[in-house]
Write a protein that holds these residues in place. Structure first.
Motif, PDB file in Angstrom:
ATOM      1  N   ALA A  40      21.154   3.842 -61.645  1.00 14.28           N
ATOM      2  CA  ALA A  40      21.993   3.149 -60.673  1.00 14.28           C
ATOM      3  C   ALA A  40      23.254   3.938 -60.330  1.00 14.28           C
ATOM      4  CB  ALA A  40      22.358   1.764 -61.195  1.00 14.28           C
ATOM      5  N   ALA A  41      23.898   4.538 -61.332  1.00 11.88           N
ATOM      6  CA  ALA A  41      25.132   5.285 -61.067  1.00 11.88           C
ATOM      7  C   ALA A  41      24.852   6.509 -60.201  1.00 11.88           C
ATOM      8  CB  ALA A  41      25.778   5.702 -62.382  1.00 11.88           C
ATOM      9  N   PHE A  42      23.776   7.218 -60.505  1.00 14.64           N
ATOM     10  CA  PHE A  42      23.410   8.390 -59.711  1.00 14.64           C
ATOM     11  C   PHE A  42      23.066   7.992 -58.282  1.00 14.64           C
ATOM     12  CE2 PHE A  42      19.932  11.324 -58.356  1.00 14.64           C
ATOM     13  CZ  PHE A  42      20.711  12.454 -58.176  1.00 14.64           C
ATOM     14  N   LEU A  43      22.319   6.892 -58.113  1.00 14.91           N
ATOM     15  CA  LEU A  43      21.939   6.445 -56.779  1.00 14.91           C
ATOM     16  C   LEU A  43      23.148   5.957 -55.988  1.00 14.91           C
ATOM     17  CD1 LEU A  43      18.614   4.605 -57.631  1.00 14.91           C
ATOM     18  CD2 LEU A  43      18.856   6.716 -56.309  1.00 14.91           C
ATOM     19  N   ASP A  51      25.598   7.674 -46.578  1.00 13.31           N
ATOM     20  CA  ASP A  51      26.241   6.779 -45.613  1.00 13.31           C
ATOM     21  C   ASP A  51      27.143   5.827 -46.394  1.00 13.31           C
ATOM     22  OD1 ASP A  51      26.993   4.884 -43.749  1.00 13.31           O
ATOM     23  OD2 ASP A  51      24.982   4.550 -42.962  1.00 13.31           O
ATOM     24  N   PRO A  52      28.456   5.894 -46.187  1.00 14.83           N
ATOM     25  CA  PRO A  52      29.362   5.007 -46.928  1.00 14.83           C
ATOM     26  C   PRO A  52      29.080   3.527 -46.701  1.00 14.83           C
ATOM     27  CG  PRO A  52      30.583   6.774 -45.864  1.00 14.83           C
ATOM     28  CD  PRO A  52      29.178   6.850 -45.341  1.00 14.83           C
ATOM     29  N   ALA A  53      28.333   3.192 -45.653  1.00 17.76           N
ATOM     30  CA  ALA A  53      28.026   1.786 -45.378  1.00 17.76           C
ATOM     31  C   ALA A  53      26.962   1.230 -46.323  1.00 17.76           C
ATOM     32  CB  ALA A  53      27.551   1.627 -43.935  1.00 17.76           C
ATOM     33  N   ILE A  54      26.210   2.115 -46.998  1.00 13.26           N
ATOM     34  CA  ILE A  54      25.154   1.642 -47.889  1.00 13.26           C
ATOM     35  C   ILE A  54      25.787   1.002 -49.122  1.00 13.26           C
ATOM     36  CG2 ILE A  54      23.171   2.278 -49.317  1.00 13.26           C
ATOM     37  CD1 ILE A  54      22.658   4.607 -47.458  1.00 13.26           C
ATOM     38  N   ARG A  55      25.426  -0.235 -49.372  1.00 14.34           N
ATOM     39  CA  ARG A  55      25.914  -0.958 -50.544  1.00 14.34           C
ATOM     40  C   ARG A  55      24.765  -1.137 -51.520  1.00 14.34           C
ATOM     41  NH1 ARG A  55      28.223  -6.454 -48.737  1.00 14.34           N
ATOM     42  NH2 ARG A  55      29.034  -6.474 -50.875  1.00 14.34           N
ATOM     43  N   VAL A  56      25.020  -0.840 -52.790  1.00 11.44           N
ATOM     44  CA  VAL A  56      23.997  -1.004 -53.820  1.00 11.44           C
ATOM     45  C   VAL A  56      24.523  -1.910 -54.923  1.00 11.44           C
ATOM     46  CG1 VAL A  56      22.909   1.222 -53.345  1.00 11.44           C
ATOM     47  CG2 VAL A  56      24.703   1.069 -55.067  1.00 11.44           C
ATOM     48  N   SER A  57      23.643  -2.741 -55.453  1.00 11.26           N
ATOM     49  CA  SER A  57      23.978  -3.623 -56.571  1.00 11.26           C
ATOM     50  C   SER A  57      22.952  -3.399 -57.664  1.00 11.26           C
ATOM     51  CB  SER A  57      23.969  -5.086 -56.133  1.00 11.26           C
ATOM     52  OG  SER A  57      24.997  -5.336 -55.196  1.00 11.26           O
ATOM     53  N   ALA A  58      23.444  -3.116 -58.860  1.00 10.89           N
ATOM     54  CA  ALA A  58      22.558  -2.763 -59.964  1.00 10.89           C
ATOM     55  C   ALA A  58      22.246  -3.965 -60.841  1.00 10.89           C
ATOM     56  CB  ALA A  58      23.191  -1.663 -60.807  1.00 10.89           C
ATOM     57  N   ALA A  64      16.646  -8.433 -65.656  1.00 12.14           N
ATOM     58  CA  ALA A  64      15.514  -8.830 -64.813  1.00 12.14           C
ATOM     59  C   ALA A  64      14.466  -9.571 -65.643  1.00 12.14           C
ATOM     60  CB  ALA A  64      14.906  -7.602 -64.150  1.00 12.14           C
ATOM     61  N   ARG A  65      14.252  -9.105 -66.866  1.00 11.78           N
ATOM     62  CA  ARG A  65      13.296  -9.791 -67.736  1.00 11.78           C
ATOM     63  C   ARG A  65      13.753 -11.201 -68.060  1.00 11.78           C
ATOM     64  NH1 ARG A  65      12.810  -4.500 -71.593  1.00 11.78           N
ATOM     65  NH2 ARG A  65      11.054  -3.457 -70.517  1.00 11.78           N
ATOM     66  N   ASN A  66      15.062 -11.367 -68.203  1.00  7.45           N
ATOM     67  CA  ASN A  66      15.590 -12.681 -68.574  1.00  7.45           C
ATOM     68  C   ASN A  66      15.594 -13.666 -67.409  1.00  7.45           C
ATOM     69  OD1 ASN A  66      16.047 -11.752 -71.168  1.00  7.45           O
ATOM     70  ND2 ASN A  66      18.206 -11.254 -70.791  1.00  7.45           N
ATOM     71  N   ALA A  67      15.919 -13.164 -66.206  1.00  5.11           N
ATOM     72  CA  ALA A  67      16.137 -14.100 -65.090  1.00  5.11           C
ATOM     73  C   ALA A  67      15.468 -13.686 -63.794  1.00  5.11           C
ATOM     74  CB  ALA A  67      17.649 -14.253 -64.864  1.00  5.11           C
ATOM     75  N   GLY A  68      14.689 -12.616 -63.806  1.00  7.95           N
ATOM     76  CA  GLY A  68      14.098 -12.133 -62.566  1.00  7.95           C
ATOM     77  C   GLY A  68      15.112 -11.351 -61.753  1.00  7.95           C
ATOM     78  N   LEU A  69      14.708 -10.913 -60.574  1.00  5.56           N
ATOM     79  CA  LEU A  69      15.595 -10.126 -59.726  1.00  5.56           C
ATOM     80  C   LEU A  69      16.417 -11.034 -58.817  1.00  5.56           C
ATOM     81  CD1 LEU A  69      13.311  -7.177 -58.587  1.00  5.56           C
ATOM     82  CD2 LEU A  69      15.153  -7.105 -60.259  1.00  5.56           C
ATOM     83  N   PRO A  74      19.990  -8.554 -46.453  1.00  2.00           N
ATOM     84  CA  PRO A  74      19.838  -7.169 -45.985  1.00  2.00           C
ATOM     85  C   PRO A  74      21.139  -6.374 -45.916  1.00  2.00           C
ATOM     86  CG  PRO A  74      19.678  -8.693 -44.154  1.00  2.00           C
ATOM     87  CD  PRO A  74      19.737  -9.535 -45.378  1.00  2.00           C
ATOM     88  N   ASP A  75      22.235  -6.939 -46.424  1.00  2.00           N
ATOM     89  CA  ASP A  75      23.499  -6.201 -46.382  1.00  2.00           C
ATOM     90  C   ASP A  75      23.674  -5.276 -47.567  1.00  2.00           C
ATOM     91  OD1 ASP A  75      23.691  -8.403 -48.106  1.00  2.00           O
ATOM     92  OD2 ASP A  75      25.880  -8.425 -47.938  1.00  2.00           O
ATOM     93  N   ARG A  76      22.744  -5.322 -48.548  1.00  2.00           N
ATOM     94  CA  ARG A  76      22.862  -4.446 -49.712  1.00  2.00           C
ATOM     95  C   ARG A  76      21.478  -4.160 -50.300  1.00  2.00           C
ATOM     96  NH1 ARG A  76      26.348  -7.699 -53.952  1.00  2.00           N
ATOM     97  NH2 ARG A  76      27.326  -8.483 -52.039  1.00  2.00           N
ATOM     98  N   LEU A  77      21.411  -3.121 -51.118  1.00  2.00           N
ATOM     99  CA  LEU A  77      20.174  -2.744 -51.784  1.00  2.00           C
ATOM    100  C   LEU A  77      20.277  -3.041 -53.271  1.00  2.00           C
ATOM    101  CD1 LEU A  77      19.621   0.803 -50.192  1.00  2.00           C
ATOM    102  CD2 LEU A  77      18.670  -1.386 -49.416  1.00  2.00           C
ATOM    103  N   THR A  78      19.201  -3.564 -53.829  1.00  2.00           N
ATOM    104  CA  THR A  78      19.131  -3.788 -55.268  1.00  2.00           C
ATOM    105  C   THR A  78      18.599  -2.532 -55.948  1.00  2.00           C
ATOM    106  OG1 THR A  78      18.657  -6.125 -54.909  1.00  2.00           O
ATOM    107  CG2 THR A  78      18.173  -5.237 -57.085  1.00  2.00           C
ATOM    108  N   VAL A  79      19.226  -2.152 -57.048  1.00  2.00           N
ATOM    109  CA  VAL A  79      18.741  -1.048 -57.875  1.00  2.00           C
ATOM    110  C   VAL A  79      18.415  -1.580 -59.258  1.00  2.00           C
ATOM    111  CG1 VAL A  79      19.260   1.174 -58.932  1.00  2.00           C
ATOM    112  CG2 VAL A  79      20.083   0.684 -56.626  1.00  2.00           C
ATOM    113  N   LEU A  80      17.167  -1.462 -59.671  1.00  2.00           N
ATOM    114  CA  LEU A  80      16.777  -1.762 -61.046  1.00  2.00           C
ATOM    115  C   LEU A  80      17.097  -0.521 -61.871  1.00  2.00           C
ATOM    116  CD1 LEU A  80      15.458  -3.859 -62.913  1.00  2.00           C
ATOM    117  CD2 LEU A  80      13.239  -2.849 -62.347  1.00  2.00           C
ATOM    118  N   ASP A  81      18.079  -0.650 -62.748  1.00  2.00           N
ATOM    119  CA  ASP A  81      18.675   0.510 -63.411  1.00  2.00           C
ATOM    120  C   ASP A  81      17.789   1.042 -64.532  1.00  2.00           C
ATOM    121  OD1 ASP A  81      20.544   2.440 -64.096  1.00  2.00           O
ATOM    122  OD2 ASP A  81      21.699   1.077 -65.385  1.00  2.00           O
ATOM    123  N   VAL A  82      17.345   2.296 -64.356  1.00  2.00           N
ATOM    124  CA  VAL A  82      16.629   3.025 -65.409  1.00  2.00           C
ATOM    125  C   VAL A  82      17.412   4.317 -65.616  1.00  2.00           C
ATOM    126  CG1 VAL A  82      14.473   4.131 -66.108  1.00  2.00           C
ATOM    127  CG2 VAL A  82      14.409   2.023 -64.755  1.00  2.00           C
TER     128      VAL A  82
END
Length: 343
Positions: A40-43, A51-58, A64-69, A74-82
């Motif tokens: 997530a940090a690298f992405l 593009d500075p407009a891209i928003r990511v949430s890790a 995710a195992r505990n509560a799902g995703l 569409p205002d941000r992208l989800t990153v599953l952190d590995v």
């Protein structure tokens, strides 16, 4: 189906995978919920460069195992952190990150089985890095087959040509030395490939009666046995048996004349006997828009038609063309829709 959730593994971190995955996910965010799987940090740093407009949430894998995703709009992208194990220098391979790349595939399969994702689209990885990390690895296709306990898979590439028709080329054999191809082609093996092709073209592509054209192995399809007997002894009997099972498969045709619009426009797929018999034609006709699809898996998996392009990655995350990645995501979403309609 509103904004299907598609997992995007980001591939080799030193290659173009992270950049094209980010760009594709952001470009398609209004229609598809693309969840990136990677560090997530690298992405986040790569996203800021693109593009500075891209928003990511890790989110962590454990969360995710505990509560799902979480379901962001569409205002941000989800990153599953590995997390990666070593610092990334774009364009420079590091075996220390090989196992982390494999962990993204493991997370994607887990997520599909848990219902987080409807499909998987993979950015390119570097086989040598994973092998250098001490893990025997021959490719995405073989790894996903083993991971899902799938005995037989079929590699197919697809893309829309400049003439406007969809060209699909499947392979009877994949990554083999040319000297081993003939022995690898058997009646039973071809029968299984044809069964998978027929089934997945119906269930994952929504083609009610798939039409499959099959190449010969030898020049001129063996020329009546003068240039080889594989067509007579193996391929033709396999086609006849498949036809008896209700599969519309025709051939074997000489590969040097089959790939013409007048034949392909009326076909849903070509089955070629080996890697460099079918794929050079497809890549010439569709490169940059082609998509690699693995058939036979209990999940939908697509990928790009190119490699890690380390030289391009060295110029920064925005340098690579993401067209093939975008098309891989679109086709994965279309396959999800077709499969839901067939169910």
């Amino acid at each position: 189906m509103a904004r299907p959730a598609i997992a995007l593994t980001t591939g080799e971190p030193a290659g173009i995978g992270p950049g094209i995955a980010l760009r594709a996910a952001w470009a398609l965010r209004q229609e598809i919920n693309c969840v990136l799987i990677g560090d997530a940090a690298f992405l986040a740093m790569a996203a800021a460069d693109i593009d500075p407009a891209i928003r990511v949430s890790a989110i962590s894998l454990q969360a995710a195992r505990n509560a799902g995703l979480p379901h962001f709009g569409p205002d941000r992208l989800t990153v599953l952190d590995v997390p990666l194990d070593a610092h990334v220098r774009p364009g420079v391979l590091d075996p220390a990150n090989g196992r982390a790349v494999l962990a993204t595939l493991d997370a994607a399969v887990e997520g599909i089985q848990a219902g987080w994702f409807a499909a998987l689209a993979t950015a390119p990885l570097q086989k040598s890095t994973i092998n250098d990390a001490g893990v025997p690895f021959s490719g995405h296709t073989e790894y996903l087959a083993a991971k899902t306990s799938t005995a037989q898979v079929v590699m197919m590439l697809a893309g829309r040509t400049d003439a406007g028709y969809m060209l699909r080329v499947a392979l009877a054999t994949t990554h083999l030395p040319l000297k081993d191809v003939s022995a690898a082609i058997t009646r039973d093996g071809l029968g299984r490939v044809l069964d998978i092709l027929h089934t997945d073209l119906r269930t994952k592509f929504g083609i009610a009666q798939p039409r499959i054209l099959v190449t010969g192995l030898n020049p001129h399809a063996g020329e009546g046995g003068y240039l080889g007997r594989e067509e007579i002894d193996t391929i033709t009997p396999a086609l006849q048996a498949a036809q008896a099972r209700g599969i519309d498969c025709r051939g074997p045709y000489p590969a040097d004349t089959l790939f013409q619009p007048k034949y392909l426009a009326d076909a849903d797929c070509v089955l070629a006997m080996y890697h460099d018999q079918g794929l050079p034609v497809l890549k010439h006709a569709t490169f940059g828009r082609g998509v690699n699809i693995t058939l036979g898996l209990p999940l939908i998996r697509t990928s790009v038609d190119h490699g890690t392009a380390l030289d391009v990655a060295a110029r920064g995350p925005a340098a690579a063309d993401s067209a093939s990645m975008e098309e891989a995501v679109r086709i994965a979403a279309a396959m999800v829709l077709a499969q839901s309609r067939h169910a």
